[in-house]
Design a protein around this motif. Structure first.
Motif, PDB file in Angstrom:
ATOM      1  N   GLY A 100       0.797  -1.216   0.000  1.00  0.00           N
ATOM      2  CA  GLY A 100       0.000   0.000   0.000  1.00  0.00           C
ATOM      3  C   GLY A 100       0.833   1.270   0.000  1.00  0.00           C
ATOM      4  N   LYS A 101       2.132   1.128   0.215  1.00  0.00           N
ATOM      5  CA  LYS A 101       3.022   2.287   0.270  1.00  0.00           C
ATOM      6  C   LYS A 101       4.241   2.052  -0.612  1.00  0.00           C
ATOM      7  N   ASP A 102       4.935   3.139  -0.930  1.00  0.00           N
ATOM      8  CA  ASP A 102       6.158   3.051  -1.723  1.00  0.00           C
ATOM      9  C   ASP A 102       7.211   2.224  -0.993  1.00  0.00           C
ATOM     10  N   GLU A 103       8.106   1.650  -1.783  1.00  0.00           N
ATOM     11  CA  GLU A 103       9.173   0.819  -1.240  1.00  0.00           C
ATOM     12  C   GLU A 103      10.454   1.096  -2.017  1.00  0.00           C
ATOM     13  N   ILE A 104      11.581   1.100  -1.328  1.00  0.00           N
ATOM     14  CA  ILE A 104      12.905   1.138  -1.953  1.00  0.00           C
ATOM     15  C   ILE A 104      13.589  -0.171  -1.628  1.00  0.00           C
ATOM     16  N   ARG A 105      14.272  -0.741  -2.602  1.00  0.00           N
ATOM     17  CA  ARG A 105      15.083  -1.940  -2.382  1.00  0.00           C
ATOM     18  C   ARG A 105      16.505  -1.636  -2.829  1.00  0.00           C
ATOM     19  N   LEU A 106      17.454  -1.872  -1.925  1.00  0.00           N
ATOM     20  CA  LEU A 106      18.869  -1.761  -2.258  1.00  0.00           C
ATOM     21  C   LEU A 106      19.484  -3.143  -2.114  1.00  0.00           C
ATOM     22  N   PHE A 107      20.001  -3.671  -3.206  1.00  0.00           N
ATOM     23  CA  PHE A 107      20.669  -4.964  -3.199  1.00  0.00           C
ATOM     24  C   PHE A 107      22.111  -4.739  -2.778  1.00  0.00           C
ATOM     25  N   VAL A 108      22.460  -5.214  -1.572  1.00  0.00           N
ATOM     26  CA  VAL A 108      23.803  -4.987  -1.039  1.00  0.00           C
ATOM     27  C   VAL A 108      24.712  -6.199  -1.196  1.00  0.00           C
ATOM     28  N   ALA A 109      24.136  -7.339  -1.558  1.00  0.00           N
ATOM     29  CA  ALA A 109      24.928  -8.544  -1.844  1.00  0.00           C
ATOM     30  C   ALA A 109      24.075  -9.477  -2.690  1.00  0.00           C
ATOM     31  N   GLY A 110      24.730 -10.251  -3.533  1.00  0.00           N
ATOM     32  CA  GLY A 110      24.023 -11.243  -4.332  1.00  0.00           C
ATOM     33  C   GLY A 110      23.166 -10.631  -5.418  1.00  0.00           C
ATOM     34  N   ARG A 111      22.091 -11.379  -5.757  1.00  0.00           N
ATOM     35  CA  ARG A 111      21.203 -10.913  -6.819  1.00  0.00           C
ATOM     36  C   ARG A 111      19.819 -11.536  -6.668  1.00  0.00           C
ATOM     37  N   GLY A 112      18.854 -10.908  -7.318  1.00  0.00           N
ATOM     38  CA  GLY A 112      17.480 -11.393  -7.315  1.00  0.00           C
ATOM     39  C   GLY A 112      16.772 -10.875  -8.548  1.00  0.00           C
ATOM     40  N   LEU A 113      15.717 -11.562  -8.955  1.00  0.00           N
ATOM     41  CA  LEU A 113      14.933 -11.168 -10.119  1.00  0.00           C
ATOM     42  C   LEU A 113      13.625 -10.566  -9.629  1.00  0.00           C
ATOM     43  N   LEU A 114      13.532  -9.238  -9.684  1.00  0.00           N
ATOM     44  CA  LEU A 114      12.335  -8.528  -9.261  1.00  0.00           C
ATOM     45  C   LEU A 114      11.440  -8.330 -10.478  1.00  0.00           C
ATOM     46  N   ASN A 115      10.254  -8.888 -10.420  1.00  0.00           N
ATOM     47  CA  ASN A 115       9.300  -8.808 -11.525  1.00  0.00           C
ATOM     48  C   ASN A 115       8.194  -7.835 -11.174  1.00  0.00           C
ATOM     49  N   LEU A 116       7.962  -6.873 -12.064  1.00  0.00           N
ATOM     50  CA  LEU A 116       6.917  -5.873 -11.879  1.00  0.00           C
ATOM     51  C   LEU A 116       5.828  -6.135 -12.912  1.00  0.00           C
ATOM     52  N   HIS A 117       4.617  -6.388 -12.448  1.00  0.00           N
ATOM     53  CA  HIS A 117       3.484  -6.648 -13.337  1.00  0.00           C
ATOM     54  C   HIS A 117       2.727  -5.334 -13.499  1.00  0.00           C
ATOM     55  N   ILE A 118       2.936  -4.688 -14.648  1.00  0.00           N
ATOM     56  CA  ILE A 118       2.344  -3.380 -14.913  1.00  0.00           C
ATOM     57  C   ILE A 118       1.498  -3.489 -16.170  1.00  0.00           C
ATOM     58  N   GLU A 119       0.191  -3.342 -15.993  1.00  0.00           N
ATOM     59  CA  GLU A 119      -0.776  -3.473 -17.075  1.00  0.00           C
ATOM     60  C   GLU A 119      -0.612  -4.834 -17.753  1.00  0.00           C
ATOM     61  N   ASP A 120      -0.380  -4.859 -19.066  1.00  0.00           N
ATOM     62  CA  ASP A 120      -0.276  -6.128 -19.806  1.00  0.00           C
ATOM     63  C   ASP A 120       1.156  -6.634 -19.939  1.00  0.00           C
ATOM     64  N   TYR A 121       2.081  -6.101 -19.129  1.00  0.00           N
ATOM     65  CA  TYR A 121       3.487  -6.464 -19.265  1.00  0.00           C
ATOM     66  C   TYR A 121       4.095  -6.869 -17.925  1.00  0.00           C
ATOM     67  N   VAL A 122       5.137  -7.671 -18.022  1.00  0.00           N
ATOM     68  CA  VAL A 122       5.966  -8.004 -16.871  1.00  0.00           C
ATOM     69  C   VAL A 122       7.369  -7.483 -17.162  1.00  0.00           C
ATOM     70  N   TYR A 123       7.874  -6.670 -16.255  1.00  0.00           N
ATOM     71  CA  TYR A 123       9.211  -6.102 -16.342  1.00  0.00           C
ATOM     72  C   TYR A 123      10.078  -6.886 -15.370  1.00  0.00           C
ATOM     73  N   ALA A 124      10.891  -7.786 -15.902  1.00  0.00           N
ATOM     74  CA  ALA A 124      11.746  -8.647 -15.085  1.00  0.00           C
ATOM     75  C   ALA A 124      13.107  -7.979 -14.941  1.00  0.00           C
ATOM     76  N   VAL A 125      13.390  -7.461 -13.744  1.00  0.00           N
ATOM     77  CA  VAL A 125      14.611  -6.706 -13.493  1.00  0.00           C
ATOM     78  C   VAL A 125      15.577  -7.603 -12.711  1.00  0.00           C
ATOM     79  N   LEU A 126      16.669  -7.984 -13.364  1.00  0.00           N
ATOM     80  CA  LEU A 126      17.709  -8.729 -12.675  1.00  0.00           C
ATOM     81  C   LEU A 126      18.535  -7.711 -11.898  1.00  0.00           C
TER      82      LEU A 126
END
Length: 181
Positions: A100-126
């Protein structure tokens, strides 16, 4: 290397575009109110570090974000491959959700695949070490930390409750490539 793969919901196995330059990733995500940038962290952190260790190492930057952005809660995701509950942690983050609120993510080690489902698209951010990404309130998303996770992420929320997940009950994550694919 950080990357962005953009998929249409109708073709989850074939991305419409794949971007690897930080500037291209940032400008594409900015069209949807998502901030992406490389941030030079100065304190080395290893996957599995405790929340207290991570917060102590980045306290100055966390305080600055909280003051400037009105963030009120900080949480840490710290997962390493030797954790006995790693499968459960992965499954928890693979569920499509929104905050329900804004979020910031800072990757300080390793990696992850953050997927954003926006309208008819998925934005997969490695996202890799040093990547900072904002997730605007209401943006549907999920995070894949992989089968053998090694990641530390600082998450800041601009509400006192922090990362209260509102799950969508959709099984979308299973239709798109994961971190290990």
């Amino acid at each position: 290397m950080s990357s962005l793969s953009v998929y249409h919901l109708s073709t989850p196995d074939i991305p419409n575009k794949v971007l690897t330059h930080v500037e291209d990733i940032a400008s594409t995500l900015a069209e949807h109110g998502v901030r992406f940038e490389r941030w030079q962290a100065t304190t080395p952190i290893k996957p599995g570090a405790s929340q207290q260790e991570v917060i102590a190492a980045y306290q100055g930057q966390i305080d600055q974000w909280m003051t400037e952005g009105g963030y009120r809660n900080v949480e840490v995701i710290s997962v390493h491959g030797e954790q006995p509950q790693k499968a459960e942690l992965r499954a928890e983050h693979l569920e499509e959700q929104r905050h329900g609120k804004d979020e910031i993510r800072l990757f300080v080690a390793g990696r992850g695949l953050l997927n954003l489902h926006i309208e008819d698209y998925v934005y997969a951010v490695l996202c890799e070490k040093h990547d900072l990404i904002s997730v605007p309130a209401g943006t549907v998303h999920w995070l894949d930390v992989g089968e053998d996770p090694r990641v530390v992420v600082i998450r800041l929320f601009n509400d006192a409750e922090g990362g209260v997940e509102n799950f969508t009950s959709e099984d979308i994550a299973s239709r798109f490539p994961g971190l290990d694919d």
